[in-house]
Design a protein around this motif. Structure first.
Motif, short mmCIF file in Angstrom:
data_model
loop_
_atom_site.label_atom_id
_atom_site.label_comp_id
_atom_site.label_asym_id
_atom_site.label_seq_id
_atom_site.Cartn_x
_atom_site.Cartn_y
_atom_site.Cartn_z
N ARG A 1 29.56 -0.05 -12.61
CA ARG A 1 30.42 1.06 -12.23
C ARG A 1 29.70 2.39 -12.39
O ARG A 1 28.99 2.61 -13.36
N GLY A 2 29.89 3.25 -11.42
CA GLY A 2 29.25 4.56 -11.46
C GLY A 2 28.05 4.68 -10.55
O GLY A 2 27.58 5.78 -10.28
N VAL A 3 27.52 3.55 -10.06
CA VAL A 3 26.38 3.57 -9.14
C VAL A 3 26.93 3.44 -7.72
O VAL A 3 27.53 2.42 -7.38
N PRO A 4 26.73 4.44 -6.87
CA PRO A 4 27.33 4.42 -5.53
C PRO A 4 26.51 3.61 -4.53
O PRO A 4 25.37 3.21 -4.80
N ALA A 5 27.09 3.39 -3.37
CA ALA A 5 26.38 2.77 -2.25
C ALA A 5 25.78 3.85 -1.38
O ALA A 5 26.32 4.95 -1.25
N ALA A 6 24.65 3.55 -0.76
CA ALA A 6 23.98 4.53 0.09
C ALA A 6 24.60 4.59 1.48
O ALA A 6 24.51 5.61 2.16
N ARG A 7 25.22 3.48 1.90
CA ARG A 7 25.84 3.42 3.22
C ARG A 7 27.31 3.00 3.07
O ARG A 7 27.67 2.35 2.10
N PRO A 8 28.13 3.32 4.06
CA PRO A 8 29.54 2.91 3.99
C PRO A 8 29.77 1.45 4.37
O PRO A 8 30.88 0.95 4.28
N ASP A 9 28.70 0.77 4.81
CA ASP A 9 28.83 -0.63 5.17
C ASP A 9 27.64 -1.41 4.61
O ASP A 9 26.76 -0.84 3.99
N GLY A 10 27.62 -2.70 4.82
CA GLY A 10 26.52 -3.52 4.34
C GLY A 10 26.77 -4.06 2.95
O GLY A 10 27.81 -3.81 2.32
N LEU A 11 25.79 -4.82 2.44
CA LEU A 11 25.91 -5.45 1.13
C LEU A 11 26.08 -4.43 0.03
O LEU A 11 26.87 -4.62 -0.90
N GLY A 12 25.35 -3.33 0.10
CA GLY A 12 25.44 -2.31 -0.94
C GLY A 12 26.84 -1.77 -1.09
O GLY A 12 27.35 -1.61 -2.20
N ALA A 13 27.50 -1.50 0.04
CA ALA A 13 28.87 -0.98 0.00
C ALA A 13 29.84 -2.00 -0.57
O ALA A 13 30.81 -1.64 -1.24
N LEU A 14 29.58 -3.29 -0.32
CA LEU A 14 30.47 -4.33 -0.80
C LEU A 14 30.40 -4.49 -2.32
O LEU A 14 31.42 -4.72 -2.97
N VAL A 15 29.19 -4.36 -2.88
CA VAL A 15 29.01 -4.71 -4.30
C VAL A 15 28.86 -3.51 -5.22
O VAL A 15 28.98 -3.65 -6.45
N ALA A 16 28.59 -2.34 -4.69
CA ALA A 16 28.35 -1.17 -5.55
C ALA A 16 29.56 -0.87 -6.42
O ALA A 16 30.70 -0.82 -5.95
N GLY A 17 29.32 -0.68 -7.71
CA GLY A 17 30.38 -0.30 -8.63
C GLY A 17 31.37 -1.39 -8.97
O GLY A 17 32.45 -1.10 -9.48
N THR A 18 31.02 -2.66 -8.73
CA THR A 18 31.99 -3.74 -8.93
C THR A 18 31.87 -4.43 -10.29
O THR A 18 32.73 -5.24 -10.64
N VAL A 19 30.82 -4.14 -11.06
CA VAL A 19 30.60 -4.85 -12.33
C VAL A 19 30.97 -3.95 -13.50
O VAL A 19 30.46 -2.82 -13.61
N GLY A 20 31.82 -4.43 -14.36
CA GLY A 20 32.23 -3.67 -15.54
C GLY A 20 31.30 -3.86 -16.72
O GLY A 20 30.48 -4.79 -16.73
#
Length: 257
Positions: A163-182
Motif C-alpha cells: 500500500r502506498g506505491v502507485p501504478a504508473a499506468r491506469p491499465d495493465g498488470l501494474g494498475a491491477l496489483v499496485a497497493g493491494t498488499v497490506g
C-alpha cells in the motif's frame, strides 16, 4: 467473494503469473490480485525447489558451471522469460533519463536497447556464477539457498505491491496489483523467507537473513527511484524487481563462502 474462494483464486493467479504451470486462472479483481501478490514468495519457494533439484542433479554428471547455466536457462523457461524482459525494459527506460510517459513509451517498445542488454548479461552471468558455487555445497544448504533467493525475488514483488506505491499506468498488470498488499502479509513473507535463508549458510546463520534484508533494502530504493521517474510501478518493474532481488540474494549467500 468468500475468503477461501479469494485464496484459491489468488493462488491460481500467482501460479499463472509467476510460472508456466498449466493452471487456469479464475476470477481476477484487485482483491484476488492482492492475495496473489502476497502468495508470490510461496510460488517462488516452489519454483526454487524445482530449480535446486535441477542444479543438484546436473551437478552429479556435469561441471558446476554447466549445471548452473542450465539451471538459469530452466528458470527462464519456467517463467516465460517475463522477468528478464521486464528487467531489460525497465533498465532501458531508466537509462534513457526520460520521465513519465516518455519513459513508459520506451518500456513498451519490443526491441532491447544497450542498457537492457548489459543488464541482462550482468544478471545472467552473476546468477550462473553464484549457482555454480552453490552447487558445490551440501545439498541441504544448496536447496535452502536456491529456495531462499527465488522466494526473495518474488517477495520483491510483494514489496512493490504494498500500500502506498502507485501504478504508473491506469491499465495493465501494474494498475491491477499496485497497493493491494497490506503490512501483515508483507511482514509474514519477510519472516518466512529470512527463516529459510538461515539454512543457506549453516556455519554463519546470520548471513542468509542479512542477504535477504540487504536485497530488499536495495529494492525499496530502486522502487522509490522508479516511482519518481515513471510515476509508479508497471508489470515490467515487477519483473525487474524479481531479477534484481534474486541476484543480490545469490551474491550475498556466496560472499566469503
Amino acid at each position: 467473494m468468500p475468503a477461501d474462494g479469494r485464496f484459491v483464486a489468488g493462488a491460481r493467479l500467482a501460479l499463472t503469473t509467476f510460472t508456466t504451470l498449466p493452471v487456469r486462472a479464475g476470477r481476477i479483481d484487485r482483491a484476488v490480485a492482492g492475495t496473489a501478490m502476497a502468495l508470490a514468495p510461496a510460488v517462488g519457494a516452489l519454483l526454487g525447489a524445482l530449480l535446486a533439484g535441477v542444479l543438484l542433479l546436473l551437478a552429479t554428471v556435469a561441471p558446476p558451471l554447466v549445471a548452473a547455466g542450465v539451471t538459469v536457462g530452466a528458470a527462464a523457461l519456467l517463467t516465460r522469460g517475463l522477468h528478464l524482459d521486464g528487467l531489460a525494459d525497465t533498465v532501458d527506460a531508466l537509462g534513457s533519463y526520460r520521465r513519465g510517459p516518455a519513459a513508459l513509451e520506451i518500456m513498451k517498445k519490443p526491441d532491447v536497447g544497450p542498457f537492457g542488454v548489459v543488464a541482462l548479461v550482468v544478471v545472467l552471468l552473476l546468477q550462473t556464477a553464484t549457482l555454480a558455487e552453490l552447487a558445490g555445497r551440501s545439498w541441504p544448504a544448496c536447496l535452502a539457498a536456491v529456495v531462499a533467493a527465488t522466494a526473495a525475488g518474488r517477495l520483491g514483488v510483494t514489496l512493490a505491491c504494498r500500500r502506498g506505491v502507485p501504478a504508473a499506468r491506469p491499465d495493465g498488470l501494474g494498475a491491477l496489483v499496485a497497493g493491494t498488499v497490506g503490512p501483515p502479509a508483507l511482514a509474514l513473507g519477510v519472516v518466512a523467507v529470512a527463516l529459510v535463508a538461515v539454512a543457506a549458510v549453516p556455519d554463519r546463520p546470520w548471513q542468509g537473513p542479512l542477504a535477504v534484508g540487504v536485497a530488499l533494502a536495495v529494492a525499496v530504493a530502486l522502487l522509490a527511484h522508479v516511482v519518481r521517474r515513471l510515476g509508479g510501478i508497471t508489470g515490467d518493474v515487477l519483473g525487474a524487481t524479481v531479477e534484481v532481488v534474486t541476484t543480490l540474494v545469490y551474491l550475498g549467500l556466496v560472499l566469503s563462502g
